[in-house]
Design a protein around this motif. Structure first.
Motif, mmCIF file in Angstrom:
data_model
loop_
_atom_site.group_PDB
_atom_site.id
_atom_site.type_symbol
_atom_site.label_atom_id
_atom_site.label_comp_id
_atom_site.label_asym_id
_atom_site.label_seq_id
_atom_site.Cartn_x
_atom_site.Cartn_y
_atom_site.Cartn_z
ATOM 1 N N HIS A 1 37.961 41.145 52.247
ATOM 2 C CA HIS A 1 38.855 40.275 53.004
ATOM 3 C C HIS A 1 38.814 38.872 52.416
ATOM 4 N N ASP A 2 39.984 38.260 52.308
ATOM 5 C CA ASP A 2 40.036 36.876 51.845
ATOM 6 C C ASP A 2 39.550 35.968 52.974
ATOM 7 N N PRO A 3 39.482 34.651 52.768
ATOM 8 C CA PRO A 3 38.941 33.770 53.802
ATOM 9 C C PRO A 3 39.666 33.833 55.145
ATOM 10 N N ASP A 4 40.910 34.322 55.172
ATOM 11 C CA ASP A 4 41.647 34.422 56.432
ATOM 12 C C ASP A 4 41.673 35.840 56.992
ATOM 13 N N GLY A 5 40.917 36.746 56.390
ATOM 14 C CA GLY A 5 40.842 38.102 56.899
ATOM 15 C C GLY A 5 41.899 39.048 56.357
ATOM 16 N N ASN A 6 42.716 38.597 55.389
ATOM 17 C CA ASN A 6 43.702 39.479 54.769
ATOM 18 C C ASN A 6 42.987 40.455 53.839
ATOM 19 N N ALA A 7 43.442 41.694 53.843
ATOM 20 C CA ALA A 7 42.836 42.703 52.980
ATOM 21 C C ALA A 7 43.251 42.483 51.529
ATOM 22 N N VAL A 8 42.264 42.536 50.648
ATOM 23 C CA VAL A 8 42.485 42.489 49.210
ATOM 24 C C VAL A 8 41.875 43.763 48.653
ATOM 25 N N ASP A 9 42.747 44.657 48.193
ATOM 26 C CA ASP A 9 42.304 45.933 47.662
ATOM 27 C C ASP A 9 42.048 45.802 46.164
ATOM 28 N N LEU A 10 40.973 46.422 45.711
ATOM 29 C CA LEU A 10 40.633 46.482 44.294
ATOM 30 C C LEU A 10 40.659 47.948 43.909
ATOM 31 N N PHE A 11 41.341 48.304 42.824
ATOM 32 C CA PHE A 11 41.427 49.717 42.474
ATOM 33 C C PHE A 11 41.542 49.913 40.978
#
Length: 134
Positions: A116-126
């Motif tokens: 999660h970024d600092p605001d709680g948004n999901a950041v997917d790594l694949f």
């Protein structure tokens, strides 16, 4: 003519932290942008990514409130290979990112992780998993 997706905008409660997080992921954000209430960059391919602080959003939408619960949007970053998913997950969480799902081999054939970024948004790594040799 149909509308064309041109910009993905995110609202942030701490613009400097968000900019630092996405810079770490390789997004070319100009120096000093973290001091502005609105930051916008053009990505390869032409799509724009933007961040606005809460005060900017409330300047034209005074009743805006942050969503509650889980994130509804994710930005997915393709990594060079499965080991890079692990490396980036470790780097981002060591730098203060919230690790939501540690790396795993997904049934759809990818090494996957969610931070999660600092605001709680999901950041997917694949990254695609190697295919078995026949």
């Amino acid at each position: 003519m149909t509308p064309e997706l041109d910009l993905i905008g995110m609202v942030t409660s701490d613009l400097a932290r968000s900019v630092a997080f996405y810079r770490r992921l390789g997004i070319d954000i100009p120096p000093g942008a973290e001091r502005e209430p609105h930051v916008e960059v053009r990505l390869p391919g032409g799509l724009r990514l933007a961040w606005d602080d809460v005060a900017t959003i409330r300047s034209f939408d005074p009743d805006w409130t942050p969503p509650v619960g889980g994130s509804r949007t994710a930005l997915a970053f393709r990594c060079a290979g499965p080991a890079e998913v692990d490396r980036w997950y470790a780097e981002l969480t060591a730098a203060g990112g919230h690790g939501h799902r540690p790396p795993w081999d997904a049934v759809w054939g990818q090494r996957y992780a969610v931070v999660h970024d600092p605001d709680g948004n999901a950041v997917d790594l694949f990254a695609p998993l190697p295919t078995p040799e026949s």
